[in-house]
Design a protein around this motif. Structure first.
Motif, PDB file in Angstrom:
ATOM      1  N   PRO A 112       0.812  -1.231   0.000  1.00 41.16           N
ATOM      2  CA  PRO A 112       0.000   0.000   0.000  1.00 41.16           C
ATOM      3  C   PRO A 112       0.839   1.271   0.000  1.00 41.16           C
ATOM      4  O   PRO A 112       0.476   2.257  -0.623  1.00 41.16           O
ATOM      5  N   VAL A 113       1.980   1.217   0.685  1.00 42.77           N
ATOM      6  CA  VAL A 113       2.801   2.431   0.745  1.00 42.77           C
ATOM      7  C   VAL A 113       3.342   2.779  -0.653  1.00 42.77           C
ATOM      8  O   VAL A 113       3.476   3.958  -1.012  1.00 42.77           O
ATOM      9  N   VAL A 114       3.608   1.741  -1.464  1.00 42.78           N
ATOM     10  CA  VAL A 114       4.082   1.982  -2.834  1.00 42.78           C
ATOM     11  C   VAL A 114       2.913   2.518  -3.680  1.00 42.78           C
ATOM     12  O   VAL A 114       3.073   3.481  -4.439  1.00 42.78           O
ATOM     13  N   VAL A 115       1.751   1.902  -3.504  1.00 49.98           N
ATOM     14  CA  VAL A 115       0.583   2.338  -4.272  1.00 49.98           C
ATOM     15  C   VAL A 115       0.262   3.806  -3.967  1.00 49.98           C
ATOM     16  O   VAL A 115       0.054   4.623  -4.870  1.00 49.98           O
ATOM     17  N   THR A 116       0.259   4.150  -2.684  1.00 46.88           N
ATOM     18  CA  THR A 116      -0.080   5.532  -2.334  1.00 46.88           C
ATOM     19  C   THR A 116       0.988   6.500  -2.836  1.00 46.88           C
ATOM     20  O   THR A 116       0.660   7.613  -3.240  1.00 46.88           O
ATOM     21  N   ASN A 117       2.241   6.048  -2.832  1.00 46.88           N
ATOM     22  CA  ASN A 117       3.286   6.929  -3.372  1.00 46.88           C
ATOM     23  C   ASN A 117       3.104   7.125  -4.873  1.00 46.88           C
ATOM     24  O   ASN A 117       3.351   8.218  -5.390  1.00 46.88           O
ATOM     25  N   LEU A 118       2.677   6.070  -5.552  1.00 42.04           N
ATOM     26  CA  LEU A 118       2.402   6.195  -6.991  1.00 42.04           C
ATOM     27  C   LEU A 118       1.267   7.191  -7.215  1.00 42.04           C
ATOM     28  O   LEU A 118       1.325   8.045  -8.095  1.00 42.04           O
ATOM     29  N   VAL A 119       0.225   7.065  -6.387  1.00 40.68           N
ATOM     30  CA  VAL A 119      -0.918   7.987  -6.511  1.00 40.68           C
ATOM     31  C   VAL A 119      -0.452   9.421  -6.280  1.00 40.68           C
ATOM     32  O   VAL A 119      -0.833  10.344  -7.007  1.00 40.68           O
ATOM     33  N   LYS A 120       0.417   9.586  -5.261  1.00 37.57           N
ATOM     34  CA  LYS A 120       0.941  10.936  -4.978  1.00 37.57           C
ATOM     35  C   LYS A 120       1.701  11.479  -6.179  1.00 37.57           C
ATOM     36  O   LYS A 120       1.570  12.653  -6.531  1.00 37.57           O
ATOM     37  N   LEU A 121       2.511  10.614  -6.792  1.00 37.95           N
ATOM     38  CA  LEU A 121       3.303  11.053  -7.947  1.00 37.95           C
ATOM     39  C   LEU A 121       2.400  11.397  -9.132  1.00 37.95           C
ATOM     40  O   LEU A 121       2.585  12.412  -9.800  1.00 37.95           O
ATOM     41  N   ASN A 166       1.261  17.981  -8.091  1.00 32.11           N
ATOM     42  CA  ASN A 166       1.170  19.204  -8.894  1.00 32.11           C
ATOM     43  C   ASN A 166       1.711  19.016 -10.309  1.00 32.11           C
ATOM     44  O   ASN A 166       1.170  19.567 -11.267  1.00 32.11           O
ATOM     45  N   ASP A 167       2.785  18.220 -10.431  1.00 29.34           N
ATOM     46  CA  ASP A 167       3.390  18.012 -11.750  1.00 29.34           C
ATOM     47  C   ASP A 167       3.215  16.573 -12.243  1.00 29.34           C
ATOM     48  O   ASP A 167       3.949  16.124 -13.129  1.00 29.34           O
ATOM     49  N   GLY A 168       2.279  15.860 -11.674  1.00 25.97           N
ATOM     50  CA  GLY A 168       2.084  14.459 -12.038  1.00 25.97           C
ATOM     51  C   GLY A 168       1.464  14.287 -13.419  1.00 25.97           C
ATOM     52  O   GLY A 168       0.784  15.197 -13.922  1.00 25.97           O
ATOM     53  N   PRO A 169       1.680  13.124 -14.047  1.00 28.32           N
ATOM     54  CA  PRO A 169       1.135  12.891 -15.392  1.00 28.32           C
ATOM     55  C   PRO A 169      -0.394  12.919 -15.454  1.00 28.32           C
ATOM     56  O   PRO A 169      -0.959  13.447 -16.415  1.00 28.32           O
ATOM     57  N   LEU A 170      -1.051  12.389 -14.426  1.00 28.34           N
ATOM     58  CA  LEU A 170      -2.516  12.447 -14.444  1.00 28.34           C
ATOM     59  C   LEU A 170      -3.013  13.876 -14.280  1.00 28.34           C
ATOM     60  O   LEU A 170      -4.009  14.278 -14.900  1.00 28.34           O
ATOM     61  N   GLY A 225      -8.851  20.894 -19.239  1.00 25.68           N
ATOM     62  CA  GLY A 225      -9.432  22.172 -18.809  1.00 25.68           C
ATOM     63  C   GLY A 225      -9.552  22.331 -17.306  1.00 25.68           C
ATOM     64  O   GLY A 225     -10.033  23.369 -16.830  1.00 25.68           O
ATOM     65  N   LEU A 226      -9.095  21.332 -16.535  1.00 24.70           N
ATOM     66  CA  LEU A 226      -9.166  21.465 -15.068  1.00 24.70           C
ATOM     67  C   LEU A 226      -7.927  22.196 -14.569  1.00 24.70           C
ATOM     68  O   LEU A 226      -6.883  22.148 -15.217  1.00 24.70           O
ATOM     69  N   PRO A 227      -8.034  22.876 -13.432  1.00 19.21           N
ATOM     70  CA  PRO A 227      -6.875  23.642 -12.950  1.00 19.21           C
ATOM     71  C   PRO A 227      -5.724  22.740 -12.513  1.00 19.21           C
ATOM     72  O   PRO A 227      -5.963  21.651 -11.982  1.00 19.21           O
ATOM     73  N   GLN A 228      -4.486  23.232 -12.762  1.00 13.32           N
ATOM     74  CA  GLN A 228      -3.324  22.450 -12.332  1.00 13.32           C
ATOM     75  C   GLN A 228      -3.184  22.579 -10.818  1.00 13.32           C
ATOM     76  O   GLN A 228      -3.174  23.678 -10.277  1.00 13.32           O
ATOM     77  N   GLN A 229      -3.110  21.472 -10.146  1.00  9.78           N
ATOM     78  CA  GLN A 229      -3.032  21.485  -8.685  1.00  9.78           C
ATOM     79  C   GLN A 229      -2.590  20.112  -8.188  1.00  9.78           C
ATOM     80  O   GLN A 229      -2.590  19.144  -8.938  1.00  9.78           O
TER      81      GLN A 229
END
Lengths: 320, 639
Positions: free
Chosen positions: A138-147, A151-155, A163-167
């Motif tokens: 889970p810690v790896v999964v959550t880190n992937l989600v964080k990445l 703010n600069d993540g691919p998703l 059209g959604l705000p960058q955040q």
């Protein structure tokens, strides 16, 4: 007489016929095998329940359970009058509902779709790939989600192009952003592994039924709706009951690794609240134990309620 | 056959279980056995102790603290008198908590009664009195009198310092405090830092000068609009250089420039100076094309409960602070001063100066500032340690750090935000170093051992000789004797030499240890144990002037409101400590951490939401903590 009696099959649940002594004599090997299991359960699951005493104490680490002052229901009064707990309760209920409503369906659809695949090699490959996330920590999964959602993540970049705000989406405290992230993360993690039970149930459906329906001109969708789903309904019901029962206890493991004070209003749940009270910078074990006890009682009520509800819909779906 | 198989299976199962139980017993044995066998009484066991430290060293230097050069030297060459009067060596083993889990670790040790003989209590939030009442720790008073002449001498020399804890009607010595012989600005571990080179490269002389505390009207700047000039004067080897544009192989500490702030000072003094500088940093970021940088890296989540920067807006801090003038404790989370601070932060947020993610860095280290961006040269202003001053952030692989020169800045004086009460007041509450702090306890696990030798070992680090070892490491003679592998690995023949300067004996570190980068200096000395700190002053050589200036800025004002400098906390009864922890959690962790960023980001309105915020804070019971602190203050002052 004795001969005919020995020949008759004995129903072990028939109390009128089999006494406890007879049953013991007949199955003592099984009971012996069960003894270690029973000891294990008593030691690891029942003895620690004594710890609920902490919920009624002004618990001190130095004094321990036997030395801490008994304060009655003070911790519960503090728990229910504090806004943080009520917020955590609300979020747990919402996230459980999201997980049950949105999270339950994809597993069924996935299992049904996969059961229609005829190419065994392809089917096994897809199954294997879909199981993998379940074995990622889970810690790896959550880190992937964080990445991915940072703010600069691919998703985030993808959402920005839409059209959604960058955040940093994980810092977004507007409902239902966090709830959706949490739900879809859960789906990604458990889709493949969660469908194993359904796949085996589908595999157990009598092939003659499907063949007959096909001969009668039933379409694929009709076969799924009229045969497959009714046949796996008890399994679905049981799975749903289990999910309802454990939802209040399981919602939070991933949240603990994803949330931050900025998102307490939408992400803080009973699990994280209990954890924070116990292991935060100013631990309050009594309050944490009270919160945990409440969570357990609620889980039990939900399990019984869910079981009754499932039984009313389909008597075979009852767990007990 | 079936029956035989079943019985075989059962036997296998039972055998397996027994084997497993046996394994687990063996696994647990060392801890249990250690605790029990130590009390057994062989002379060697009676001289074997365990010590929980706050922190260890990087495995780059050594794996266990027993391999620390100073601890090795003491173990091999120092003997102490035991209970029978014989000189013996002490075998001390050290426990280090997992980084970031110090609180959990100590709570676990205490709740499971598996603590060591000596334990640092820095991270313990509970009450010492309670631990004593439970029999977990010893009253050290009699042992200090009998076996700790150095520590006792310091206590007698400093009668105003309270190191006792009230237990019932008695005041007891439950812990040994760490002592600083000299409190110097160097004891400040951090302060405000800014890119001075950016001001020179991207700024111009202000049009006018105006010091709001001295001037009645602005003064014309004869050099208005002109470029600043600045250059390095030394290369990395300390040789003088002439070129002003040379950015490689330079000593950042040798930077000189003609920067003048709008207040007319060469250092930023007022909030208006800071804002002028932030304008230049905005231009610097734009001109360099840095899109993922920002002007100011704020600490998480927008305020520091010690009071840094908050105190600039009329004094105090957002948690409990000491109002020295009125000799009372106050709560500052709902004051007009804090409101003015938040209004300033909100203005800076609206101008785009703040780190956009300041409230999200809950997992970053060190006040959770954005250390990565700072060390990538993409931030103009930050709160950092000495290791970010000068050109220490310069890194060949990071282009924006090329030629970086970071200066230290004092907490500013507000001259813009809030009313008269919030303006032109000297900051009085922020992190400061006290002449004593922290504490170690001796637990009941040691009571059946040779306490005479233990207390003499502990006292050694309060002696002149022990303090030199503990603070500065091995001198040439000691290293020649020990041949410590860590010293040999880094080519350090002596951690320090003694020099005479201005008629004083001072310590001059080995070149490698001048700056404590990567905690290399700490790894070479023994400063993780408690004792007497700073027995001598330090000569920093060619970086002295520069470092003195930067640290001088950090210690420009006195943190008279910083509660940790006072002994009040030691005087709190057990119940009050527990209650205070609860209130702190409810006020700071559960409420202010959530609400304060909303005011800074403009999600909450000062007109509409401030009163509700204050009412919610009142409900969380901070007054109880304030009253308890005031009671302790009155008691302490009464003494």
């Amino acid at each position: 007489m004795a001969k005919s009696s020995a020949a008759m099959p004995v129903n072990p649940h028939d109390k009128n016929r089999v006494t406890w002594k007879k049953d013991w004599a007949r199955n003592k090997t099984v009971y012996f095998v069960f003894i270690p299991v029973a000891i294990y359960i008593i030691i690891t699951h029942y003895l620690p329940m004594f710890g609920v005493v902490m919920a009624f104490q002004n618990f001190s680490l130095a004094k321990g359970v036997f030395g801490s002052r008994f304060v009655g229901f003070d911790n519960f009064v503090e728990l229910f009058t504090g806004d943080a707990f009520l917020n955590a309760f609300k979020n747990t209920a919402i996230m459980s509902a999201f997980t049950l409503v949105i999270g339950f369906l994809p597993g069924i659809v996935y299992a049904l779709m996969l059961s229609e695949v005829r190419n065994k090699k392809f089917k096994r490959t897809v199954q294997m790939i879909s199981y993998l996330p379940n074995f990622v920590a889970p810690v790896v999964v959550t880190n992937l989600v964080k990445l991915f959602l940072g703010n600069d993540g691919p998703l985030t970049a993808l959402l920005t192009t839409l059209g959604l705000p960058q955040q940093n989406w994980l810092a977004n405290a507007d409902p239902p952003v966090f709830w959706l992230i949490h739900t879809f993360m859960g789906i990604w993690q458990s889709l493949g592994f969660g469908s194993i039970m359904l796949m085996s149930a589908i595999a157990g459906i009598n092939g003659d039924l499907m063949e007959a329906a096909a001969i009668d001109g039933a379409t694929c969708m009709q076969r799924i709706m009229k045969i497959t789903i009714p046949c796996i309904a008890p399994i679905l019901g049981m799975s749903f009951v289990l999910n309802v029962a454990v939802s209040f206890r399981t919602i939070g493991g991933n949240v603990l690794l994803l949330y931050m004070p900025q998102t307490y209003s939408v992400a803080d749940c009973l699990y994280t609240y209990t954890h924070r009270m116990a292991f935060g910078s100013a631990p309050d074990m009594g309050l944490s134990a009270a919160s945990n006890l409440f969570q357990s009682v609620l889980g039990t009520v939900l399990l019984i309620g869910g079981n009754i509800l499932a039984g009313k819909i389909n008597s075979d779906a009852r767990l007990f | 056959m079936k029956r035989i198989l079943s019985w075989l299976l059962l036997l296998c199962l039972l055998a397996g279980m027994l084997a497993l139980t046996g394994c687990s017993k063996d696994d647990e044995k060392p801890q249990e056995a250690e605790q029990n066998e130590q009390t057994a009484g062989s002379p060697e066991e009676a001289r074997t102790f365990s010590y929980l430290l706050d922190k260890g060293e990087s495995t780059e230097y050594y794996l266990n603290y027993e391999d620390n050069p100073v601890m090795r030297y003491v173990a091999q060459y120092k003997t102490f008198e035991d209970a029978t009067g014989t000189s013996q060596s002490v075998k001390m083993s050290f426990q280090i908590p997992p980084s970031g889990k110090e609180l959990d670790n100590i709570n676990l040790l205490i709740s499971t009664q598996s603590y060591p003989d000596v334990m640092s209590m820095t991270y313990y939030g509970g009450s010492l009195a309670e631990l004593y009442e439970c029999g977990s720790i010893l009253d050290l008073g009699p042992y200090i009198d009998q076996y700790m002449p150095n520590y006792k001498a310091w206590l007698e020399k400093n009668p105003n310092v309270i190191t006792t804890t009230p237990v019932g009607d008695k005041n007891m010595q439950l812990s040994l405090v760490g002592i600083r012989a000299n409190v110097t600005p160097y004891d400040l571990f951090a302060g405000w830092c800014y890119r001075r080179d950016w001001i020179v490269r991207y700024g111009v002389q202000p049009d006018t000068f105006f010091d709001p505390m001295k001037d009645t009207e602005p003064r014309e700047n004869p050099r208005a609009g002109q470029q600043f000039t600045g250059c390095y004067t030394l290369d990395v080897n300390g040789n003088a250089i002439e070129s002003a544009v040379l950015e490689e192989n330079v000593n950042g500490d040798s930077w000189v420039d003609d920067v003048v702030f709008p207040s007319g000072h060469s250092d930023p003094i007022y909030i208006s100076d800071w804002e002028w500088m932030f304008g230049i940093f905005e231009k610097a970021l734009a001109d360099q094309g840095i899109t993922d940088g920002y002007v100011l890296s704020m600490y998480y989540p927008g305020f520091n409960q010690n009071g840094d920067l908050v105190s600039s807006f009329g004094g105090g801090c957002p948690w409990i602070y000491y109002d020295a003038e009125n000799q009372e404790a106050k709560f500052g989370g709902n004051t007009d001063n804090f409101k003015a601070y938040l209004q300033c932060m909100n203005a800076w947020w609206n101008k785009g100066w703040l780190d956009k993610q300041f409230a999200e860095r809950s997992g970053d280290m060190y006040y959770r500032i954005d250390d990565v961006a700072v060390r990538s040269g993409k931030v103009g202003f930050w709160q950092g340690s000495v290791s970010t001053l000068g050109s220490r952030i310069a890194n060949e692989s990071l282009p924006f750090t090329k030629g970086a020169v970071a200066y230290g800045a004092a907490n500013p004086i507000n001259d813009i935000y809030g009313g008269d009460e919030q303006k032109l007041k000297i900051p009085d509450t922020f992190y400061g170093a006290a002449n004593y702090g922290g504490g170690v306890v001796v637990t009941d696990k040691a009571k059946d051992k040779d306490l005479a030798i233990l207390f003499r070992w502990l006292d050694y680090f309060y002696s002149d000789e022990g303090a030199m070892l503990m603070n500065y490491g091995l001198n040439a003679q000691q290293q020649a004797q020990l041949q410590d592998p860590t010293y040999l690995k880094y080519g350090v023949d002596a951690a320090y030499t003694l020099v005479e300067k201005d008629g004083k004996q001072m310590v001059k570190f080995h070149d490698l240890l001048k700056v404590n980068d990567g905690n290399i200096r700490t790894a070479m000395n023994g400063s993780r144990v408690f004792g007497l700190s700073n027995p001598l002053e330090i000569d920093y050589g060619d970086t002295q002037t520069y470092i003195d200036h930067c640290i001088g800025q950090w210690s420009l004002y006195e943190p008279v409101g910083f509660m940790a400098l006072y002994p009040f906390n030691n005087q709190l009864p057990a119940e009050t400590v527990q209650s205070n922890n609860k209130v702190y959690s409810r006020v700071i962790n559960e409420y202010m951490y959530v609400q304060v960023p909303n005011f800074i980001k403009g999600k909450k309105n000062f007109e509409a939401d401030w009163d509700t915020y204050c009412k919610d804070l009142n409900k969380r019971g901070y007054q109880k903590t304030v009253d308890a602190m005031n009671e302790a203050i009155q008691k302490t002052l009464g003494n």
